[in-house]
Each structure stands twice: as C-alpha cells, then as structure tokens.
Design an enzyme around this catalytic site. Structure first.
Site, PDB file in Angstrom:
ATOM      1  N   HIS A 129     -51.835  20.815 -29.718  1.00  0.00           N
ATOM      2  CA  HIS A 129     -52.955  21.488 -30.207  1.00  0.00           C
ATOM      3  C   HIS A 129     -53.822  21.300 -29.172  1.00  0.00           C
ATOM      4  O   HIS A 129     -55.026  21.206 -28.956  1.00  0.00           O
ATOM      5  CB  HIS A 129     -53.183  20.765 -31.269  1.00  0.00           C
ATOM      6  CG  HIS A 129     -52.174  21.909 -32.556  1.00  0.00           C
ATOM      7  ND1 HIS A 129     -52.208  22.850 -33.587  1.00  0.00           N
ATOM      8  CD2 HIS A 129     -51.877  20.377 -33.807  1.00  0.00           C
ATOM      9  CE1 HIS A 129     -51.598  22.388 -34.426  1.00  0.00           C
ATOM     10  NE2 HIS A 129     -51.607  20.959 -34.056  1.00  0.00           N
ATOM     11  N   SER A 130     -53.858  21.771 -28.077  1.00  0.00           N
ATOM     12  CA  SER A 130     -54.675  21.487 -27.095  1.00  0.00           C
ATOM     13  C   SER A 130     -55.170  22.600 -26.902  1.00  0.00           C
ATOM     14  O   SER A 130     -55.221  23.855 -26.751  1.00  0.00           O
ATOM     15  CB  SER A 130     -53.635  21.815 -25.511  1.00  0.00           C
ATOM     16  OG  SER A 130     -53.867  21.753 -24.160  1.00  0.00           O
TER      17      SER A 130
END
Length: 322
Positions: free
Chosen positions: A70-71
C-alpha cells in the site's frame, strides 16, 4: 516549463481550533494531504517533482520504483509518471494478495505494471528493484530508478522548498513555531525540512517519528539525504543530527510497518472526529501519536506553538478493515 517551475504545489496552513482546545496547546497543520487530487496528493509529490524532472532530462521512458503493498510513494510515482507520459513499473515487496484494496486497487485502476518480489526488508526491496530495472533495460526500455520513498538528496530538495513555503505562510499569519512534528519513513521528507530550518536559522525543534526503522537506522538515512541535499546546494557542511535541534524516535512504531498502534488509532479518531481530517495508520497517525505524547508529558510547554506536517497517505486506510 519544467515541473520544478510550476507553482501548483502550495498546500494550506491551518490552525486546528478544536484539537488545540482539547490538548491546551496552539496546534497548526501543514496540509500536504491537500496538495492535489487523491492519486497524487501528499509529501511524495514534492520530492517527485525533482526526481521526475531529472528522469525526463535523462531521456527516460519508464519510471520504476518500489515499496510495500500500500505504498503511497509507489502509487504517487505511478500517477505522476502517467501524467508525464512515462511508463510506471512498481516492484512491490511481499507476495501478491488475493484481493485488491487501498493503493493496490488504485494502481490496478491506473493500469500500472505491478511485480511482487517477495522482499520483506528495505535492502531486499532495493535489490529486487535494481534487478528488475536491468531486466526492463534489456527489453529495450530506458528506466529511471527511484528508491524507497523517493528519498535521496535530490528528492529532499522538494522539502527544502516546502520549508520556504511554510515560512511565507507563517509570516502572513504572524505565527512562529517552537515545534515541528512529522513522520520519518525513509528519511527524505524530514531531511529537507531539517535543512530548510537550518538555512533559515530557525530554532524550531523538529521531531521525526519513525514509521518502521529503528532510531539508528532512520538517522543514518536522514543524514545521508541531508548531506546529499546540502551538496546539491553547493553547501559542503556535514550537518549532524546530534548537533541540531532534532529528535528522532522509534518508540511509536509498535509492532512494525503498517501495523496500527493504540496511540495512532486514538490520534486518527481524534483528528477525524474533531477536525474532519484523515490521518493514515502507517505514517501520520503514529506521528500525531508522538506529538500528543509530547504534549501530555509537557515536553511541549503550554505557551509553545506546534506545527504538525501532514504528509498525506489517506488512501492507505482503505487497505485495512475496522
């Protein structure tokens, strides 16, 4: 006009009246979560203006970077690359999940090529990133490689600019800050703020709250970005964090990167319910938990003014449940 010459990057500086009343301190927020649309908002945009300008100048046709599932950095890099006509490739750590959510879902909607490397540490992510870059280069593409968080001296210059922006806004509002709190993820953002503060000769105490690395490791990364940024400015000083009004903490990390903490969840609910501002559980909620802890322990004195730098990342919330 280059990306660095555009002046669309300003984010608002807000006083937080209800949070200030609850904590009995004057608290302001720099809203980098509000500096663009959902796909490109946040601190990553400032750093990427420099990095992607460099990519274009070097003749790249592809931008490749890394991060977690989920960068925020990976998602923002992909979005800005698309806006510039560049091909984004994301080499994410971990394994491919069964379901798409959060930033991974947004990357899917953008049609981004995503590769899962199985990497679990920053070093492994970097190795996988470089290996994949060589692969796409062999396929005839011209990749520009951006490391974790876009954190290097060039990227940090975006936050030297941001500190200049803050100074102008603060002067207009006639406020001077005794404290500045921000998340310290890969080091580039806070390095730029520290250098900007030093250039202005401000006595503001800067507190960096680590989101995953231990104190020793994040300090090494911050100093590396700091030295590179200074060198790019023609400043050969070797600034040392221990000789600056800077405090870096890992005590608010909890179980690790991406794992919510009790203090972070409290901060998230407090800001959402009292100011209608969303924090994210990975970075900003933990940084705000550190800020609240400093106030409750009266390290921040009643008459002192606090700035919290919101670095964005709310889409990451949609990757968790509850």
């Amino acid at each position: 006009m280059s990306m660095m010459q555009e002046r669309q990057m300003e984010s608002p500086l807000h006083f937080l009246p209800r949070l200030s009343a609850i904590l009995d301190r004057e608290i302001w927020m720099k809203r980098d979560d509000a500096n663009g649309d959902m796909l490109t908002a946040g601190n990553k945009k400032r750093k990427l203006r420099y990095l992607l300008t460099d990519a274009i100048q070097q003749g790249a046709d592809t931008v490749i970077t890394t991060g977690g599932l989920h960068s925020n950095h990976a998602r923002t890099t992909a979005a800005m690359a698309i806006q510039l006509g560049l091909k984004p490739i994301l080499v994410l750590g971990g394994d491919k999940p069964e379901n798409k959510s959060g930033n991974y879902l947004l990357n899917h909607y953008m049609g981004v090529d995503v590769v899962f490397s199985g990497a679990s540490t920053q070093k492994e992510m970097g190795q996988a990133l470089n290996q994949h870059a060589e692969k796409v280069k062999a396929e005839g593409l011209r990749p520009y490689v951006i490391g974790v968080g876009g954190s290097n001296g060039l990227g940090s210059l975006g936050y030297v600019d941001a500190y200049d922006e803050l100074k102008k806004q603060a002067a207009e509002k006639k406020v001077q800050f005794d404290w500045l709190f921000a998340s310290a993820g890969s080091g580039g953002t806070i390095a730029g703020l520290i250098y900007g503060c030093d250039l202005h000769k401000d006595a503001t105490r800067i507190v960096g709250v680590s989101s995953w690395l231990n104190t020793a490791a994040i300090k090494i990364q911050i100093e590396s970005c700091l030295h590179e940024a200074a060198s790019l400015k023609g400043d050969e000083r070797k600034l040392q964090l221990d000789h600056l009004p800077v405090h870096v903490h890992d005590e608010y990390v909890g179980e690790g990167y991406g794992h919510p903490t009790d203090g972070g969840v409290e901060a998230l609910h407090l800001l959402a319910s009292k100011e209608a501002i969303l924090l994210d559980h990975v970075y900003t909620a933990k940084a705000m938990a550190g800020c609240i802890d400093y106030i409750r322990k009266e390290i921040v004195k009643p008459a002192e003014k606090v700035l919290f730098w919101h670095t964005g990342g709310a889409p990451g919330l949609f990757g968790i449940s509850g």
